[in-house]
Design an enzyme around this catalytic site. Structure first.
Site, PDB file in Angstrom:
ATOM      1  N   LYS A 131       0.831  -1.205   0.000  1.00 26.86           N
ATOM      2  CA  LYS A 131       0.000   0.000   0.000  1.00 26.86           C
ATOM      3  C   LYS A 131       0.866   1.255   0.000  1.00 26.86           C
ATOM      4  O   LYS A 131       0.650   2.179  -0.785  1.00 26.86           O
ATOM      5  CB  LYS A 131      -0.933  -0.015   1.217  1.00 26.86           C
ATOM      6  CG  LYS A 131      -1.932   1.122   1.204  1.00 26.86           C
ATOM      7  CD  LYS A 131      -2.711   1.190   2.485  1.00 26.86           C
ATOM      8  CE  LYS A 131      -1.884   1.865   3.560  1.00 26.86           C
ATOM      9  NZ  LYS A 131      -2.607   2.089   4.799  1.00 26.86           N
ATOM     10  N   ASP A 173      -6.490   1.100   0.757  1.00 28.72           N
ATOM     11  CA  ASP A 173      -6.516   1.240   2.217  1.00 28.72           C
ATOM     12  C   ASP A 173      -7.893   0.804   2.707  1.00 28.72           C
ATOM     13  O   ASP A 173      -8.705   0.276   1.938  1.00 28.72           O
ATOM     14  CB  ASP A 173      -6.185   2.683   2.627  1.00 28.72           C
ATOM     15  CG  ASP A 173      -7.312   3.635   2.247  1.00 28.72           C
ATOM     16  OD1 ASP A 173      -8.220   3.239   1.475  1.00 28.72           O
ATOM     17  OD2 ASP A 173      -7.300   4.782   2.733  1.00 28.72           O
TER      18      ASP A 173
END
Ligand code: SF4
Length: 264
Positions: A173, A191
Protein backbone atom coordinates in the site's frame (compact mmCIF):
# COMPACT_ATOMS: atom_id res chain seq x y z
CA UNK A 1 -30.72 -18.28 -7.05
CA UNK A 2 -31.53 -14.84 -5.72
CA UNK A 3 -34.87 -16.13 -4.41
CA UNK A 4 -33.27 -18.92 -2.55
CA UNK A 5 -31.10 -16.63 -0.56
CA UNK A 6 -33.82 -14.05 -0.11
CA UNK A 7 -36.32 -16.47 1.42
CA UNK A 8 -34.48 -17.47 4.51
CA UNK A 9 -30.81 -16.90 4.85
CA UNK A 10 -30.76 -13.77 2.73
CA UNK A 11 -33.69 -12.21 4.52
CA UNK A 12 -32.06 -12.83 7.81
CA UNK A 13 -28.86 -11.65 6.35
CA UNK A 14 -30.50 -8.53 4.96
CA UNK A 15 -31.99 -7.78 8.34
CA UNK A 16 -28.70 -8.37 10.00
CA UNK A 17 -26.58 -6.62 7.51
CA UNK A 18 -28.51 -3.76 6.06
CA UNK A 19 -31.76 -2.79 7.71
CA UNK A 20 -30.66 -3.29 11.29
CA UNK A 21 -27.68 -1.01 11.48
CA UNK A 22 -29.58 1.92 10.00
CA UNK A 23 -32.94 1.29 11.62
CA UNK A 24 -31.63 0.14 14.95
CA UNK A 25 -29.22 2.94 15.48
CA UNK A 26 -31.94 4.66 17.48
CA UNK A 27 -32.37 1.72 19.78
CA UNK A 28 -29.15 2.19 21.58
CA UNK A 29 -25.49 1.61 21.70
CA UNK A 30 -25.64 -2.14 21.42
CA UNK A 31 -27.15 -1.91 17.97
CA UNK A 32 -24.77 0.84 16.96
CA UNK A 33 -21.83 -1.29 18.04
CA UNK A 34 -23.12 -4.28 16.12
CA UNK A 35 -23.88 -2.27 13.01
CA UNK A 36 -20.46 -1.88 11.38
CA UNK A 37 -19.60 -5.54 11.80
CA UNK A 38 -22.87 -6.51 10.20
CA UNK A 39 -22.35 -4.01 7.45
CA UNK A 40 -18.98 -5.55 6.73
CA UNK A 41 -20.86 -8.80 6.15
CA UNK A 42 -23.12 -6.98 3.72
CA UNK A 43 -20.08 -5.52 1.99
CA UNK A 44 -18.49 -8.91 1.65
CA UNK A 45 -21.58 -10.12 -0.20
CA UNK A 46 -20.13 -8.26 -3.15
CA UNK A 47 -16.94 -10.25 -2.83
CA UNK A 48 -19.04 -13.39 -2.91
CA UNK A 49 -20.74 -12.20 -6.08
CA UNK A 50 -24.08 -11.35 -4.46
CA UNK A 51 -23.99 -7.71 -5.57
CA UNK A 52 -24.29 -7.04 -9.31
CA UNK A 53 -21.12 -5.92 -11.06
CA UNK A 54 -20.73 -2.57 -12.77
CA UNK A 55 -20.79 -2.21 -16.52
CA UNK A 56 -17.89 -0.36 -18.17
CA UNK A 57 -20.28 2.48 -19.01
CA UNK A 58 -21.22 2.82 -15.33
CA UNK A 59 -17.58 2.84 -14.23
CA UNK A 60 -16.75 5.49 -16.81
CA UNK A 61 -19.67 7.59 -15.60
CA UNK A 62 -18.70 7.27 -11.93
CA UNK A 63 -15.16 8.44 -12.55
CA UNK A 64 -16.34 11.20 -14.87
CA UNK A 65 -18.34 12.52 -11.94
CA UNK A 66 -15.47 12.11 -9.48
CA UNK A 67 -13.26 14.04 -11.85
CA UNK A 68 -15.85 16.78 -12.35
CA UNK A 69 -16.16 17.20 -8.59
CA UNK A 70 -12.40 17.18 -7.90
CA UNK A 71 -10.27 17.49 -11.05
CA UNK A 72 -6.88 17.35 -9.28
CA UNK A 73 -7.24 15.32 -6.09
CA UNK A 74 -4.18 15.08 -3.87
CA UNK A 75 -3.10 13.21 -0.79
CA UNK A 76 -4.01 14.95 2.44
CA UNK A 77 -0.64 14.11 3.94
CA UNK A 78 1.78 17.03 4.04
CA UNK A 79 5.17 16.52 2.41
CA UNK A 80 7.82 18.49 0.56
CA UNK A 81 9.60 15.84 -1.53
CA UNK A 82 9.40 12.10 -2.29
CA UNK A 83 11.35 11.24 0.84
CA UNK A 84 9.06 13.15 3.20
CA UNK A 85 6.07 11.64 1.39
CA UNK A 86 7.49 8.17 2.01
CA UNK A 87 8.03 8.97 5.68
CA UNK A 88 4.56 10.49 6.05
CA UNK A 89 2.93 7.41 4.53
CA UNK A 90 4.94 5.09 6.80
CA UNK A 91 3.81 7.17 9.77
CA UNK A 92 0.18 7.07 8.65
CA UNK A 93 -0.23 3.32 9.17
CA UNK A 94 -3.07 2.87 11.63
CA UNK A 95 -3.15 6.63 12.18
CA UNK A 96 -5.08 9.50 10.64
CA UNK A 97 -3.55 11.86 8.10
CA UNK A 98 -4.50 14.76 10.36
CA UNK A 99 -2.61 13.20 13.25
CA UNK A 100 0.46 12.63 11.08
CA UNK A 101 0.28 16.20 9.75
CA UNK A 102 0.48 17.55 13.30
CA UNK A 103 3.77 15.82 13.94
CA UNK A 104 5.56 16.06 10.61
CA UNK A 105 6.24 19.84 10.39
CA UNK A 106 8.75 19.61 13.25
CA UNK A 107 10.14 16.31 11.97
CA UNK A 108 10.63 17.54 8.41
CA UNK A 109 12.05 20.87 9.62
CA UNK A 110 14.72 18.84 11.36
CA UNK A 111 15.20 16.28 8.59
CA UNK A 112 13.83 16.40 5.05
CA UNK A 113 16.41 14.05 3.50
CA UNK A 114 17.46 10.49 4.30
CA UNK A 115 20.91 11.72 5.31
CA UNK A 116 19.50 14.18 7.85
CA UNK A 117 16.96 11.65 9.14
CA UNK A 118 19.62 9.01 9.66
CA UNK A 119 21.79 11.56 11.43
CA UNK A 120 18.88 12.64 13.62
CA UNK A 121 18.76 9.18 15.12
CA UNK A 122 16.01 6.99 16.51
CA UNK A 123 15.67 8.70 19.92
CA UNK A 124 15.07 12.15 18.45
CA UNK A 125 12.75 10.87 15.74
CA UNK A 126 10.78 8.95 18.38
CA UNK A 127 10.43 12.09 20.45
CA UNK A 128 9.24 14.12 17.46
CA UNK A 129 6.57 11.61 16.45
CA UNK A 130 5.42 10.47 19.89
CA UNK A 131 1.87 11.76 19.28
CA UNK A 132 1.42 9.17 16.51
CA UNK A 133 0.34 5.62 17.28
CA UNK A 134 3.04 2.92 17.19
CA UNK A 135 5.64 5.68 17.30
CA UNK A 136 8.42 3.48 18.68
CA UNK A 137 8.29 1.01 15.81
CA UNK A 138 7.75 3.78 13.29
CA UNK A 139 10.77 5.76 14.54
CA UNK A 140 12.90 2.67 14.20
CA UNK A 141 11.62 2.04 10.66
CA UNK A 142 12.02 5.64 9.53
CA UNK A 143 15.64 5.77 10.63
CA UNK A 144 16.39 2.31 9.23
CA UNK A 145 14.82 3.06 5.85
CA UNK A 146 16.73 6.37 5.73
CA UNK A 147 19.99 4.50 6.30
CA UNK A 148 19.13 2.08 3.49
CA UNK A 149 18.24 4.90 1.11
CA UNK A 150 21.62 6.48 1.79
CA UNK A 151 23.57 3.22 1.58
CA UNK A 152 21.80 1.60 -1.37
CA UNK A 153 19.98 4.29 -3.35
CA UNK A 154 22.25 7.31 -3.22
CA UNK A 155 19.88 9.09 -0.85
CA UNK A 156 16.98 8.96 -3.33
CA UNK A 157 13.59 7.29 -3.08
CA UNK A 158 13.60 4.45 -5.63
CA UNK A 159 10.94 4.40 -8.33
CA UNK A 160 10.55 0.67 -8.03
CA UNK A 161 7.96 -1.36 -6.19
CA UNK A 162 10.44 -4.06 -5.24
CA UNK A 163 12.97 -1.60 -3.86
CA UNK A 164 10.29 0.31 -1.96
CA UNK A 165 8.76 -2.83 -0.46
CA UNK A 166 12.21 -3.92 0.69
CA UNK A 167 12.37 -0.91 3.03
CA UNK A 168 11.39 -1.36 6.70
CA UNK A 169 7.78 -0.42 7.38
CA UNK A 170 6.91 -0.24 3.67
CA UNK A 171 4.31 -2.61 2.27
CA UNK A 172 2.43 -2.74 -0.99
CA UNK A 173 0.00 0.00 0.00
CA UNK A 174 2.75 2.45 0.97
CA UNK A 175 4.71 1.63 -2.18
CA UNK A 176 1.60 2.28 -4.28
CA UNK A 177 0.99 5.65 -2.63
CA UNK A 178 4.59 6.74 -3.21
CA UNK A 179 4.64 5.49 -6.79
CA UNK A 180 1.39 7.32 -7.47
CA UNK A 181 1.88 10.61 -5.62
CA UNK A 182 5.64 11.07 -5.98
CA UNK A 183 6.16 9.59 -9.43
CA UNK A 184 2.76 9.86 -11.12
CA UNK A 185 2.41 6.14 -11.73
CA UNK A 186 -1.07 4.70 -12.15
CA UNK A 187 -1.04 2.60 -9.01
CA UNK A 188 -4.02 2.14 -6.72
CA UNK A 189 -3.26 1.81 -3.03
CA UNK A 190 -6.07 -0.05 -1.31
CA UNK A 191 -6.52 1.24 2.22
CA UNK A 192 -9.43 0.61 4.54
CA UNK A 193 -11.59 3.19 2.72
CA UNK A 194 -11.00 1.84 -0.76
CA UNK A 195 -11.44 -1.72 0.45
CA UNK A 196 -14.84 -0.81 1.86
CA UNK A 197 -15.97 1.22 -1.16
CA UNK A 198 -14.85 -1.46 -3.60
CA UNK A 199 -16.78 -4.16 -1.81
CA UNK A 200 -19.80 -2.20 -0.68
CA UNK A 201 -20.58 -0.63 -4.03
CA UNK A 202 -19.79 -3.76 -6.02
CA UNK A 203 -17.23 -1.83 -8.05
CA UNK A 204 -14.31 -4.05 -7.04
CA UNK A 205 -15.25 -6.95 -4.79
CA UNK A 206 -12.44 -8.82 -3.13
CA UNK A 207 -11.62 -10.60 0.10
CA UNK A 208 -8.19 -9.01 0.41
CA UNK A 209 -6.78 -5.57 -0.43
CA UNK A 210 -4.80 -7.17 -3.25
CA UNK A 211 -7.94 -8.69 -4.77
CA UNK A 212 -9.69 -5.32 -4.61
CA UNK A 213 -6.65 -3.64 -6.16
CA UNK A 214 -6.65 -6.15 -9.02
CA UNK A 215 -10.37 -5.67 -9.61
CA UNK A 216 -9.94 -1.91 -9.68
CA UNK A 217 -7.03 -2.25 -12.08
CA UNK A 218 -9.29 -4.22 -14.41
CA UNK A 219 -12.37 -2.03 -14.05
CA UNK A 220 -11.03 1.53 -14.15
CA UNK A 221 -10.35 3.04 -17.57
CA UNK A 222 -6.70 4.03 -18.15
CA UNK A 223 -7.51 7.73 -18.43
CA UNK A 224 -8.80 7.78 -14.84
CA UNK A 225 -6.13 5.64 -13.19
CA UNK A 226 -3.76 8.46 -12.32
CA UNK A 227 -6.21 9.91 -9.79
CA UNK A 228 -8.50 6.92 -9.12
CA UNK A 229 -6.75 6.18 -5.84
CA UNK A 230 -7.41 9.65 -4.44
CA UNK A 231 -10.97 9.89 -5.70
CA UNK A 232 -11.85 6.58 -4.06
CA UNK A 233 -10.12 7.46 -0.79
CA UNK A 234 -11.88 10.82 -0.61
CA UNK A 235 -15.19 9.15 -1.46
CA UNK A 236 -14.72 6.57 1.29
CA UNK A 237 -13.39 9.03 3.83
CA UNK A 238 -16.06 11.71 3.46
CA UNK A 239 -19.12 10.19 1.78
CA UNK A 240 -19.20 6.39 1.74
CA UNK A 241 -18.11 6.29 5.36
CA UNK A 242 -18.04 3.10 7.38
CA UNK A 243 -20.81 3.49 9.93
CA UNK A 244 -23.49 5.35 8.04
CA UNK A 245 -22.68 6.27 4.45
CA UNK A 246 -23.98 9.64 3.32
CA UNK A 247 -25.92 8.29 0.36
CA UNK A 248 -28.04 11.45 0.13
CA UNK A 249 -25.02 13.50 -0.94
CA UNK A 250 -23.30 10.76 -2.93
CA UNK A 251 -22.49 11.62 -6.56
CA UNK A 252 -22.62 7.97 -7.62
CA UNK A 253 -25.70 6.94 -5.64
CA UNK A 254 -27.66 5.91 -8.75
CA UNK A 255 -24.76 3.72 -9.92
CA UNK A 256 -23.94 2.11 -6.56
CA UNK A 257 -25.06 -1.52 -6.20
CA UNK A 258 -25.16 -1.68 -2.42
CA UNK A 259 -28.59 -2.95 -1.30
CA UNK A 260 -28.34 -0.89 1.88
CA UNK A 261 -27.95 2.49 0.20
CA UNK A 262 -30.53 5.00 1.33
CA UNK A 263 -31.19 6.57 -2.08
CA UNK A 264 -31.97 5.11 -5.50
S1 SF4 B 1 -24.86 5.34 -2.47
FE1 SF4 B 1 -24.22 5.20 -0.33
S2 SF4 B 1 -23.29 3.17 -0.16
FE2 SF4 B 1 -23.36 3.68 -2.35
S3 SF4 B 1 -21.39 4.63 -2.82
FE3 SF4 B 1 -22.80 6.26 -2.33
S4 SF4 B 1 -22.49 6.62 -0.13
FE4 SF4 B 1 -21.62 4.61 -0.59
Amino acid sequence: MAKKTSRKPAKKSARKTVAKPLAKSRKGKAAAVKGPAQRVKADTKAAAGAIPRWTPVEVEEAFRRFQAAEPEPKTELHYVNPFTLLVAVVLSAQATDAGVNKATPALFAAADTPEKMAALGEDTVRDLIKTIGLFRTKAKNVVALSQILVAEHGGAVPRSREALEALPGVGRKTANVVLNSAFGEHTIAVDTHIFRVGNRTGLAPGKTPLEVEEQLEKAIPAHYKRHAHHWLILHGRYTCIARKPLCEKCVIADLCKWPGKTTV
